[in-house]
Design an enzyme around this catalytic site. Structure first.
Site: not given
Ligand code: GLC
Ligand code: MG
Length: 619
Positions: A264, A339
């Site tokens: 993530d 970007e």
């Molecule tokens: C990622 C996840 C999102 C979350 C963020 C912070 O972008 O997909 O849902 O809010 O990370 O963990």
């Protein structure tokens, strides 16, 4: 010499022997060549040029666990719920499930704020239930990919609770703590140069949801960094102890038997201490308020070179584990092209993961992209960015973005699913997109749960709320909650159209989005789609078409879809098909029947949203 004399010679033992030798050599040579040709053909059939791994051959299905299936009637989906729906997923033909975070969490960001990385949140169930789920998944031949959230923990995580207590405890350097800005040496914003104890934050960095990325802590008398919510403090990856902790967490789940990870928010993992006192420059984008993340150019915070090194350390754990477990551990990185991120930055992720998610379709498809040429452009650019010898992938929707049926119009869902499933590479389907679920456009502010919406208040929450694409799965038309829950109060309201868009209804309709999806998944299992070449046809205003071709006597396939607003006849171009007849194997729309024999260059007339896949042989 006369003929008789010559014939005398021919009877001599030497010449007789020579003749026999020539005769035997000729036939031996002939049979050797025939045998070699047969061996080559057989061998090539048996061992394709490279053998593909499960993460390449299987379709990934994203389960957002809060919204998939509730088993205990509390209105929130859970692990037992997922277990009870595995048969459905198997019928779809998918082979891999990626599940959003199920770890212990105060749920400020619905699981992306983790307070215990090695336990299951009670809202989802217990560790036993997790093990049970994984066990039956493996029995059924399904793989499980976990969500790994290294950038930040919850502010309720014991590490942070300790870290904020003092500047000299075991955990004090687990997070990014920085002193307030010294207004004597740096320019200070007039709004915060007053006499309050907190002074100014160390720099002007903004958080993704909105407002400063720094929060003052009264006890430590310092600021901490939070790229996301204040309840999601960023971990400090300059501290080797943090790296080790996160590696151990990977090992914990690998020991449980999980098959891979989705990493993530990896663009934000590394912060450079040299930049702690540097302001980011304004982006000068129009109509953006000063607290909006887009207000700044993220030159000091996004995709720093050391990020890749951190990710390498994670990948190493998976590689080593994979060697001993004799299986490949899969990983995919969540990284968006912005970007400030050039193509090379994205390309580097192939060194530290099997692939970075390809968000080109998620970002590029929408009301502005209803021509063959637009889709051609997206697909072509996207494939051009995959490094030599690496594997591509496609995504149409996820829990952060709007649903594809809402972006393109429900009529086009099956055509979009055909893009996802029939182009080369691994597809990821967001739950509900197999039945064309739509964004729930009328969730009220009171019903809103997503912090990105709440933070904007009742007038503007819809601009950024991700709730519309997170409503519960629509299983059937039953009251009160479409088979998702027995509870009429679900954590997000059901989409009001669940009586017409649901699994139970679509199973029974021949030409439904669901049955088309299943047919496409089944077709994708063929070697022509797994390993075959791709040829894109010249696009037109309304049509996008491509063929997939595989040599070993297997058929080729032509896929034509109408992504525009007018009916159009496909004119076969030399680059895609031989001018011949083919058989319809998948279709969406009313013009064709499965099994129809049609002339590729004369008969493919498609209405908007219609799709046809024709099987044909070049020779
Ligand atoms: C990622 C996840 C999102 C979350 C963020 C912070 O972008 O997909 O849902 O809010 O990370 O963990
Ligand atoms: Mg529940």
């Amino acid at each position: 010499m006369s003929k008789e004399e010559l014939l005398q010679f021919s009877q001599k033992p030497f010449w007789v022997g020579l003749r026999w030798a020539g005769f035997i050599t000729f036939w031996l040579g002939f049979f050797a060549i025939v045998a070699a040709v047969i061996a080559l053909i057989v061998l090539e059939e048996k061992c394709p040029e490279e053998s593909l791994d499960w993460w390449q051959t299987e379709v990934i299905y994203q389960v957002y666990p809060r919204s998939f299936q509730d088993s205990d009637g509390d209105g929130v989906g859970d692990l037992k719920g997922v277990s009870s729906r595995l048969d459905y997923l198997q019928e779809l033909g998918i082979g891999t499930i990626w599940m959003n975070p199920i770890y212990k969490s105060p749920m400020k960001d619905f699981g992306y704020d983790v307070s215990d990385y090695v336990d299951i949140d009670p809202i989802f169930g217990t560790m036993e239930e997790f093990e049970h789920l994984l066990g039956i998944m493996h029995e059924k031949g399904l793989k499980l990919v976990m969500d790994f959230v290294p950038n930040h923990s919850s502010d309720q995580h014991p590490w942070f609770v300790e870290s904020r207590k003092s500047r000299d405890n075991e955990y004090s350097d687990y997070y990014v703590w920085v002193d307030k800005r010294d207004c004597n040496t740096m320019s200070c914003d007039t709004s915060c140069s007053g006499n309050q104890p907190q002074g100014c934050p160390p720099n002007n960095w903004l958080s993704v949801p909105r407002g400063s990325a720094w929060k003052w802590d009264q006890t430590r008398q310092q600021y901490y960094l939070h790229t996301y919510l204040a309840e999601q403090p960023d971990l400090n990856f300059n501290n080797p102890k943090v790296v080790k902790e996160m590696q151990d967490i990977l090992l914990f789940w690998l020991d449980k038997g999980v098959d891979g990870f989705r990493l993530d928010a990896v663009s934000h993992i590394h912060e450079d201490t040299d930049y702690y006192n540097k302001d980011e420059p304004p982006s000068n984008k129009p109509n953006i308020t000063a607290d909006d993340y887009k207000y700044l150019k993220h030159i000091y915070t996004l995709d720093l070179p050391d990020t890749i090194e951190r990710l390498r350390e994670f990948r190493q754990v998976m590689n080593e584990y994979g060697t001993t477990a004799e299986k490949h551990i899969f990983s995919v990185n969540e990284v968006y092209i912005t970007e400030y991120t050039d193509v090379e930055t994205i390309t580097k992720h192939y060194d530290v993961a099997d692939m970075p998610f390809n968000f080109d379709l998620i970002g590029g498809l929408g009301p502005e992209c209803h021509t063959g040429a637009c889709i051609y452009g997206l697909v072509n650019t996207s494939l051009g960015m995959v490094p030599e010898g690496r594997w591509s992938n496609w995504v149409l929707g996820n829990h952060d973005e709007g649903r594809i049926a809402s972006k393109m119009g429900g009529t086009y869902e099956s055509a979009m699913n055909a893009l996802l499933l029939l182009l080369p590479g691994t597809p990821t389907t967001y739950y509900g997109e197999e039945i064309g679920m739509l964004d729930h456009g009328s969730i009220t502010f009171n019903e809103t749960r997503d912090p990105r919406g709440l933070i904007l208040g009742p007038d503007r929450y819809q601009e950024h709320s991700r709730d519309p694409a997170r409503t519960p799965m629509q299983w059937d038309s039953s009251e009160p909650s479409a088979g998702f829950s027995t509870n009429p109060e679900t954590w997000l309201p059901m989409h009001p159209d669940y009586k017409t868009i649901n699994v139970q209804l679509q199973v029974m309709i021949d030409n439904s989005t669901l049955n088309t999806y299943k047919a496409l998944v089944a077709l994708r299992a063929k070697r022509s789609f797994q390993e075959g070449d791709l040829v894109l046809a010249t696009p037109t205003d309304n049509l996008f078409a491509f063929s997939r071709n595989f040599k070993h006597g297997e058929p080729s396939y032509l896929c034509v879809m109408n992504v525009g607003y007018e009916a159009e006849l496909y004119a076969s171009s030399e680059d895609v098909t031989a001018n011949n007849e083919g058989e319809v194997v998948v279709k969406y729309g009313t013009r064709f029947k499965i099994g129809d024999k049609i002339k590729i260059d004369e008969q493919i007339q498609l209405d908007p949203g219609e799709l046809v896949v024709v099987e044909f042989y070049f020779y």
